[in-house]
Design an enzyme around this catalytic site. Structure first.
Site, PDB file in Angstrom:
ATOM      1  N   ASP A   1      38.957  27.787   4.416  1.00  0.00           N
ATOM      2  CA  ASP A   1      37.775  27.461   5.202  1.00  0.00           C
ATOM      3  C   ASP A   1      37.759  25.960   5.465  1.00  0.00           C
ATOM      4  O   ASP A   1      38.263  25.164   4.665  1.00  0.00           O
ATOM      5  CB  ASP A   1      36.523  27.874   4.428  1.00  0.00           C
ATOM      6  CG  ASP A   1      35.250  27.477   5.140  1.00  0.00           C
ATOM      7  OD1 ASP A   1      35.054  27.924   6.282  1.00  0.00           O
ATOM      8  OD2 ASP A   1      34.466  26.704   4.560  1.00  0.00           O
TER       9      ASP A   1
ATOM     10  N   ASP B   1      34.811  23.701   6.661  1.00  0.00           N
ATOM     11  CA  ASP B   1      33.649  22.942   6.189  1.00  0.00           C
ATOM     12  C   ASP B   1      33.362  23.244   4.720  1.00  0.00           C
ATOM     13  O   ASP B   1      32.979  24.360   4.381  1.00  0.00           O
ATOM     14  CB  ASP B   1      32.430  23.276   7.040  1.00  0.00           C
ATOM     15  CG  ASP B   1      32.636  22.911   8.501  1.00  0.00           C
ATOM     16  OD1 ASP B   1      32.914  21.735   8.777  1.00  0.00           O
ATOM     17  OD2 ASP B   1      32.545  23.807   9.356  1.00  0.00           O
TER      18      ASP B   1
END
Length: 258
Positions: free
Chosen positions: A23, A25
């Site tokens: 991922d 962020d």
């Protein structure tokens, strides 16, 4: 700081995965806090105005509980719907008259607030994540960056790490390919497809509850949870095989924590 949890086991046994999907962020870049701040600005403006108009008490958006439970890791519009539903508020999807609040209007306002903060303050990548990705690449393991945000490419470029990833799947791809947002596994499955590895030979690294759940739903061989907010138990409950406070604590193979 949360301690690493013990792994629950993985189909990889003693072998490393062929690919790792991370991922963006909160795992690759320190932008989760920027997203949370942008959401708070937009939701608080809306909630304050609504409370004043209705003569009700103003209850602000909580960048802890509200962000983590309803918004973190989700596409913008999904985040708007989920948070508003938690407050018993329903809005139309689109504006039908001037000055009307809508899901799309709040989502657009959040995007503008995030972009302004990004331009003003910049963004940095977590050094431990960069070190891990470099090691994976050296070992011939494919790596992908995934995000529900349409600003993913901009964020990775601003942090100077865009060239480190073989594949990027983001909100632009989700819109173009009609991919469901987390906790559906679509974004991760698309990343694995582009890397040419089946989910059973691919690891997912996530910091959001929705993202960890997506990794588990997608049948990925290993789901690593990154706990930067004291949510180790919740991440494990949603499906993380291993939970670490930072990827610097992650050994390799990744179920061997330090």
């Amino acid at each position: 700081m949360a301690a690493p949890t013990e792994p629950r086991g993985t189909a990889l046994n003693e072998a490393s995965p062929d690919a790792v999907v991370l991922d963006t962020d909160g795992v690759i870049t320190d932008t989760a806090r920027v997203h949370a701040s942008a959401w708070k600005r937009v939701f608080d403006d809306f909630l304050r105005r609504r409370a004043r108009e209705r003569g009700e008490e103003f209850r602000p958006f909580d960048t802890g509980a509200d962000y983590l439970l309803h918004v973190d890791g989700r596409p913008r519009a999904d985040g708007v719907r989920a948070f508003l539903a938690s407050r018993g508020i329903a809005l139309p999807e689109q504006v039908s008259r001037p000055g009307q609040d809508s899901v799309a209007a709040l989502a657009d306002a959040k995007d503008a607030a995030f972009r302004a903060a990004l331009d003003r303050d910049g963004v940095v990548a977590f050094p431990s994540t960069v070190a891990l990705v470099r090691r994976l690449r050296k070992d011939g393991i494919g790596v992908a960056a995934v995000s529900a945000s349409r600003n993913c490419a901009r964020v990775l470029a601003a942090a100077g790490v865009d060239a480190l990833f073989d594949v990027r799947v983001d909100g632009m791809d989700a819109a173009r390919l009609d991919l469901a947002g987390k906790p559906a596994p679509d974004l991760f499955l698309e990343a694995a497809r582009r890397l040419g590895t089946p989910p059973g030979r691919t690891a997912v690294v996530e910091d959001s509850l929705a993202g960890v759940e997506a990794g588990r739903r997608g049948g990925f061989a290993l789901v690593v949870g990154v706990d930067r907010n004291g949510r180790a138990a919740a991440l494990a409950e949603r499906g993380a095989d291993v939970v670490v406070p930072d990827l610097g604590e992650l050994g390799w193979p990744p179920w061997r924590t330090r």
